[in-house]
Design a protein around this motif. Structure first.
Motif, mmCIF file in Angstrom:
data_model
loop_
_atom_site.group_PDB
_atom_site.id
_atom_site.type_symbol
_atom_site.label_atom_id
_atom_site.label_comp_id
_atom_site.label_asym_id
_atom_site.label_seq_id
_atom_site.Cartn_x
_atom_site.Cartn_y
_atom_site.Cartn_z
ATOM 1 N N LYS A 293 0.803 -1.198 0.004
ATOM 2 C CA LYS A 293 -0.153 0.008 -0.126
ATOM 3 C C LYS A 293 0.649 1.213 -0.059
ATOM 4 O O LYS A 293 0.432 2.292 -0.694
ATOM 5 C CB LYS A 293 -1.099 -0.025 1.150
ATOM 6 N N ASN A 294 1.934 1.343 0.878
ATOM 7 C CA ASN A 294 2.777 2.428 1.014
ATOM 8 C C ASN A 294 3.455 2.736 -0.592
ATOM 9 O O ASN A 294 3.684 3.851 -0.874
ATOM 10 C CB ASN A 294 3.784 2.315 1.966
ATOM 11 N N ILE A 295 3.773 1.609 -1.276
ATOM 12 C CA ILE A 295 4.500 1.564 -2.481
ATOM 13 C C ILE A 295 3.396 2.100 -3.570
ATOM 14 O O ILE A 295 3.981 2.889 -4.253
ATOM 15 C CB ILE A 295 5.277 0.217 -2.795
ATOM 16 N N ILE A 296 2.400 1.827 -3.392
ATOM 17 C CA ILE A 296 1.326 2.186 -4.420
ATOM 18 C C ILE A 296 0.996 3.679 -4.478
ATOM 19 O O ILE A 296 1.034 4.234 -5.567
ATOM 20 C CB ILE A 296 0.055 1.149 -4.320
ATOM 21 N N LYS A 297 0.903 4.132 -3.059
ATOM 22 C CA LYS A 297 0.630 5.682 -2.631
ATOM 23 C C LYS A 297 1.783 6.557 -2.944
ATOM 24 O O LYS A 297 1.564 7.618 -2.999
ATOM 25 C CB LYS A 297 -0.121 5.727 -1.462
ATOM 26 N N ASP A 298 3.016 5.846 -3.102
ATOM 27 C CA ASP A 298 4.139 6.659 -3.579
ATOM 28 C C ASP A 298 4.021 6.987 -4.971
ATOM 29 O O ASP A 298 5.010 7.719 -5.333
ATOM 30 C CB ASP A 298 5.465 5.838 -3.086
ATOM 31 N N ILE A 299 3.563 6.172 -5.958
ATOM 32 C CA ILE A 299 3.463 6.364 -7.202
ATOM 33 C C ILE A 299 2.631 7.624 -7.594
ATOM 34 O O ILE A 299 1.235 7.723 -7.066
ATOM 35 C CB ILE A 299 2.925 5.183 -7.813
ATOM 36 N N PRO A 300 3.011 8.828 -8.079
ATOM 37 C CA PRO A 300 2.312 10.032 -8.196
ATOM 38 C C PRO A 300 0.937 9.806 -8.985
ATOM 39 O O PRO A 300 -0.045 10.555 -8.518
ATOM 40 C CB PRO A 300 3.107 11.012 -8.977
ATOM 41 N N LEU A 301 0.866 8.627 -9.779
ATOM 42 C CA LEU A 301 -0.235 8.238 -10.764
ATOM 43 C C LEU A 301 -1.399 8.062 -9.604
ATOM 44 O O LEU A 301 -2.679 8.180 -9.777
ATOM 45 C CB LEU A 301 0.039 7.225 -11.515
ATOM 46 N N ILE A 407 -8.539 6.574 -13.424
ATOM 47 C CA ILE A 407 -6.835 6.249 -13.394
ATOM 48 C C ILE A 407 -6.677 5.917 -14.800
ATOM 49 O O ILE A 407 -5.538 6.487 -15.223
ATOM 50 C CB ILE A 407 -6.992 4.928 -12.527
ATOM 51 N N ALA A 408 -7.660 5.407 -15.668
ATOM 52 C CA ALA A 408 -7.288 5.067 -16.896
ATOM 53 C C ALA A 408 -7.095 6.426 -17.778
ATOM 54 O O ALA A 408 -6.075 6.494 -18.488
ATOM 55 C CB ALA A 408 -8.332 4.247 -17.431
ATOM 56 N N GLU A 409 -7.922 7.517 -17.439
ATOM 57 C CA GLU A 409 -7.513 8.683 -17.917
ATOM 58 C C GLU A 409 -6.220 9.379 -17.874
ATOM 59 O O GLU A 409 -5.654 9.969 -18.786
ATOM 60 C CB GLU A 409 -8.702 9.346 -17.857
ATOM 61 N N LYS A 410 -6.032 9.287 -16.502
ATOM 62 C CA LYS A 410 -4.538 9.739 -16.220
ATOM 63 C C LYS A 410 -3.434 8.981 -17.007
ATOM 64 O O LYS A 410 -2.507 9.559 -17.519
ATOM 65 C CB LYS A 410 -4.307 9.600 -14.645
ATOM 66 N N ILE A 411 -3.424 7.865 -17.115
ATOM 67 C CA ILE A 411 -2.487 7.023 -17.836
ATOM 68 C C ILE A 411 -2.484 7.582 -19.269
ATOM 69 O O ILE A 411 -0.981 7.609 -19.924
ATOM 70 C CB ILE A 411 -2.808 5.298 -17.663
ATOM 71 N N ARG A 412 -3.690 7.609 -19.672
ATOM 72 C CA ARG A 412 -3.793 7.914 -21.500
ATOM 73 C C ARG A 412 -3.336 9.273 -21.502
ATOM 74 O O ARG A 412 -2.359 9.660 -22.405
ATOM 75 C CB ARG A 412 -5.276 7.908 -21.761
ATOM 76 N N LEU A 413 -3.400 10.150 -20.492
ATOM 77 C CA LEU A 413 -3.027 11.405 -20.800
ATOM 78 C C LEU A 413 -1.318 11.471 -20.735
ATOM 79 O O LEU A 413 -0.713 12.297 -21.507
ATOM 80 C CB LEU A 413 -3.510 12.528 -19.753
ATOM 81 N N LYS A 414 -0.959 10.843 -19.564
ATOM 82 C CA LYS A 414 0.671 10.699 -19.443
ATOM 83 C C LYS A 414 1.296 10.024 -20.701
ATOM 84 O O LYS A 414 2.405 10.634 -21.185
ATOM 85 C CB LYS A 414 0.879 9.993 -18.146
ATOM 86 N N SER A 415 0.686 9.258 -21.180
ATOM 87 C CA SER A 415 1.208 8.306 -22.235
ATOM 88 C C SER A 415 1.251 9.193 -23.450
ATOM 89 O O SER A 415 2.040 9.294 -24.388
ATOM 90 C CB SER A 415 0.186 6.888 -22.745
ATOM 91 N N LYS A 416 0.155 10.044 -23.658
ATOM 92 C CA LYS A 416 0.249 10.874 -24.993
ATOM 93 C C LYS A 416 1.160 12.229 -24.928
ATOM 94 O O LYS A 416 1.609 12.407 -25.725
ATOM 95 C CB LYS A 416 -1.473 11.734 -24.892
ATOM 96 N N SER A 417 1.129 12.535 -23.675
ATOM 97 C CA SER A 417 2.475 13.623 -23.506
ATOM 98 C C SER A 417 3.710 13.021 -23.756
ATOM 99 O O SER A 417 4.625 13.692 -24.217
ATOM 100 C CB SER A 417 2.377 14.019 -21.886
#
Length: 423
Positions: A293-301, A407-417
């Motif tokens: 859980k701590n590792i997951i929440k350390d990921i900015p996404l 979350i999917a939208e965040k990943i898409r936007l980051k990938s597009k960037s």
């Protein structure tokens, strides 16, 4: 509330242990010096009786509460689950020093020692981090009390030397007892008469078992290795055997050795798989969640996600380690998962690997572009040093996108960037 209740329970148990140890220490001295004729000893005896009575009440109430609890009654054993434990506590309550002039009756107090053993075992189970320290403490306290009682018996047989004070007589007797029990015996304290010689023989026989028990327990306590350390030693021994029977290059040998050393340093050598398999489904998921859980929440996404998301994704993330210079994937490789960087750094390289496009660090993710587009890998990723990653397979990746569209939208936007930056 539960925290303070736990602190209260622990403090009460410790108080009872201290009372038992105090009385067990004073009891043989009462046999020698008639302490029960002193007011302070009678007062102490009454106070300890009151403590034992209150402890009996506390344990009865605790047992009733646990017995009516659907869960605790099956796992909580430190109560009157057996009538014999109730009887031992009951026999230890009476203030024998006040009630009887004969000190022999005080031996009934020793039944409370059962409570000490059960309580220390309880502390070991409920405080696994400190179980070694508790074991060492109990061992040395037990060794001292064992020697203390035999020293007092020696004084009773040998008699008090008039030229020495009571304290000097006791210290001399303790010295003689310890050196005899441990088979050191310098011979500077010599038994006289049949009774003393027979007692000396008895002590030597007892000493063989006492020394074996003491040494065996000390060795057992201090040879308990950390699981990661144990696995490191086993792996290094296997590597040594491999080198002996198979020819491998010095460079490869050093790289394998360095990997095992890294594993040990990062405490990654402990394989929790066997423990996980022993747990039921619910506990297994909770333990996985606690790990990640701590590792997951350390990921900015994922920094603002709720616990439901963390719980769902934790069961799908699997750890992966890259050694220095290893490739995570190359351009054109088939894509079946994406990755999150937990620790370390990785270079994203151009097709001919002549240019570094970016450097991925803790909290970054990669591999999602090929999953979105359903194509092969669009970049080459190489580890700079040791890198710890978490891998999310495509099947689970698709589940996450479906269940958590934000979350999917965040990943898409980051990938597009990222794509726009390096096109």
């Amino acid at each position: 509330m539960n925290y303070f209740k736990s602190i209260y329970n622990s403090a009460w148990r410790i108080l009872i242990i201290v009372a038992v140890l105090l009385q067990v220490s004073l009891m043989p001295l009462d046999f020698l010096f008639n302490l029960r004729g002193l007011e302070w000893y009678k007062t102490l005896d009454l106070c300890i009786s009151l403590l034992y009575f209150l402890d009996l009440i506390v344990n009865i109430l605790r047992y009733r509460g646990i017995k009516s609890h659907a869960f605790l009654k099956d796992v909580y054993w430190d109560t009157y689950s057996s009538s014999k434990f109730f009887v031992t506590d009951l026999l230890a309550i009476l203030p024998y020093a006040v009630m009887f002039s004969n000190p022999v009756f005080q031996l009934f107090r020793l039944f409370k020692w059962v409570r000490v053993i059960r309580t220390t075992r309880y502390f070991q189970i409920r405080n696994l981090r400190y179980s070694t320290g508790i074991s060492v403490g109990l061992l040395w306290i037990g060794a001292f009390l064992f020697s203390h009682w035999f020293a007092c018996i020696w004084i009773q047989i040998h008699g008090m030397e008039a030229s020495l004070t009571k304290v000097d007589n006791y210290v001399r007797a303790l010295y003689y007892t310890v050196t005899t029990l441990t088979s050191v015996g310098y011979g500077d304290v010599v038994p006289h008469g049949n009774a003393e010689m027979l007692y000396n023989i008895f002590l030597q026989f007892i000493g063989v078992g006492f020394l074996a028990l003491l040494v065996g327990n000390v060795v057992s306590i201090f040879t308990r290795k950390d699981p990661a350390e144990q696995r490191f030693l086993e792996n290094m021994e296997k590597l040594r055997a491999l080198i002996h029977y198979q020819h491998i290059s010095k460079d490869l040998e050093h790289r394998i050795s360095d990997y095992f050393t890294y594993e040990r340093k990062q405490k990654l050598g402990y394989d929790e798989t066997e423990l996980m398999e022993a747990l039921p489904f619910g506990l297994r998921n909770e333990l996985q969640l606690e790990f990640k859980k701590n590792i997951i929440k350390d990921i900015p996404l994922f920094e603002s996600v709720d616990d439901h998301f963390v719980r769902d994704i934790a069961q799908y993330l699997s750890p992966k380690i890259l050694t220095p210079g290893n490739y995570l994937f190359r351009i054109g490789d088939s894509a079946s998962s994406m990755f999150f960087v937990q620790k370390g750094s990785l270079k994203v390289l151009s097709a001919d690997e002549s240019k570094q496009l970016t450097l991925l660090k803790k909290g970054d993710f990669m591999g999602e572009i090929a999953l979105f587009k359903k194509t092969t890998r669009t970049a080459t990723v190489k580890s700079v040093g040791y890198s710890d990653l978490y891998e999310l397979q495509k099947k689970e990746f698709d589940k996450v996108l479906k269940m958590y569209p934000e979350i999917a939208e965040k990943i898409r936007l980051k990938s597009k960037s990222i794509q726009e930056r390096y096109m």
